[in-house]
Design a protein around this motif. Structure first.
Motif, PDB file in Angstrom:
ATOM      1  N   TYR A 173       0.837  -1.207   0.000  1.00 37.93           N
ATOM      2  CA  TYR A 173       0.000   0.000   0.000  1.00 37.93           C
ATOM      3  C   TYR A 173       0.870   1.254   0.000  1.00 37.93           C
ATOM      4  O   TYR A 173       0.616   2.197  -0.749  1.00 37.93           O
ATOM      5  N   ASN A 222      -4.890   0.632  -4.189  1.00 43.35           N
ATOM      6  CA  ASN A 222      -5.567   1.812  -3.666  1.00 43.35           C
ATOM      7  C   ASN A 222      -6.118   1.519  -2.269  1.00 43.35           C
ATOM      8  O   ASN A 222      -6.030   0.393  -1.776  1.00 43.35           O
ATOM      9  N   LYS A 223      -6.700   2.528  -1.643  1.00 40.76           N
ATOM     10  CA  LYS A 223      -7.195   2.411  -0.272  1.00 40.76           C
ATOM     11  C   LYS A 223      -8.282   1.346  -0.152  1.00 40.76           C
ATOM     12  O   LYS A 223      -8.308   0.572   0.813  1.00 40.76           O
ATOM     13  N   GLN A 224      -9.176   1.267  -1.130  1.00 35.23           N
ATOM     14  CA  GLN A 224     -10.271   0.295  -1.087  1.00 35.23           C
ATOM     15  C   GLN A 224      -9.733  -1.140  -1.142  1.00 35.23           C
ATOM     16  O   GLN A 224     -10.157  -1.994  -0.358  1.00 35.23           O
ATOM     17  N   GLU A 225      -8.789  -1.400  -2.040  1.00 33.13           N
ATOM     18  CA  GLU A 225      -8.190  -2.739  -2.128  1.00 33.13           C
ATOM     19  C   GLU A 225      -7.461  -3.093  -0.833  1.00 33.13           C
ATOM     20  O   GLU A 225      -7.530  -4.226  -0.362  1.00 33.13           O
ATOM     21  N   TYR A 226      -6.775  -2.103  -0.287  1.00 37.51           N
ATOM     22  CA  TYR A 226      -6.050  -2.299   0.971  1.00 37.51           C
ATOM     23  C   TYR A 226      -7.005  -2.694   2.094  1.00 37.51           C
ATOM     24  O   TYR A 226      -6.751  -3.654   2.825  1.00 37.51           O
ATOM     25  N   GLU A 227      -8.099  -1.967   2.244  1.00 35.12           N
ATOM     26  CA  GLU A 227      -9.063  -2.245   3.309  1.00 35.12           C
ATOM     27  C   GLU A 227      -9.718  -3.618   3.143  1.00 35.12           C
ATOM     28  O   GLU A 227      -9.928  -4.337   4.122  1.00 35.12           O
ATOM     29  N   ILE A 228     -10.048  -3.996   1.914  1.00 34.33           N
ATOM     30  CA  ILE A 228     -10.655  -5.311   1.657  1.00 34.33           C
ATOM     31  C   ILE A 228      -9.701  -6.426   2.073  1.00 34.33           C
ATOM     32  O   ILE A 228     -10.071  -7.351   2.786  1.00 34.33           O
ATOM     33  N   ARG A 229      -8.456  -6.330   1.633  1.00 35.83           N
ATOM     34  CA  ARG A 229      -7.470  -7.370   1.954  1.00 35.83           C
ATOM     35  C   ARG A 229      -7.157  -7.395   3.450  1.00 35.83           C
ATOM     36  O   ARG A 229      -7.017  -8.468   4.041  1.00 35.83           O
ATOM     37  N   ASP A 277      -9.205  -6.597   5.896  1.00 33.44           N
ATOM     38  CA  ASP A 277     -10.333  -7.257   6.552  1.00 33.44           C
ATOM     39  C   ASP A 277     -10.268  -8.769   6.394  1.00 33.44           C
ATOM     40  O   ASP A 277     -10.575  -9.514   7.327  1.00 33.44           O
TER      41      ASP A 277
END
Length: 81
Positions: free
Chosen positions: A56, A62-69, A71
């Protein structure tokens, strides 16, 4: 890092307790194996989080991909919360 010390201490106690008697030997061995397996799994989750943070920061996601992974990793871990 403190969590890894706790897991290591539990493993040491389980191995010592298991070797104190014949009946406890099998139970202690099983408990020690379970603790060791859980510790290895948690270490892997820790390494995945480190790699995720590096990716990241390097701009590979991006921030969305980071948060999904993030979680996903946290849901599979006992301590990564």
């Amino acid at each position: 890092m403190k969590k890894m010390y706790v897991i290591g201490a539990l493993l040491l106690v389980a191995m010592t307790w298991g070797c104190s008697s014949r009946g406890g030997s099998a139970a202690g061995g099983a408990l020690g194996g379970a603790v060791l397996g859980a510790g290895a799994y948690e270490y892997n989750a820790h390494r995945q989080m480190q790699q995720l943070d590096q990716d990241y920061k390097a701009g590979k996601m991006n921030k969305q991909e980071y948060e999904i992974r993030k979680d996903q990793i946290e849901k599979g871990s006992l301590f990564q919360r």
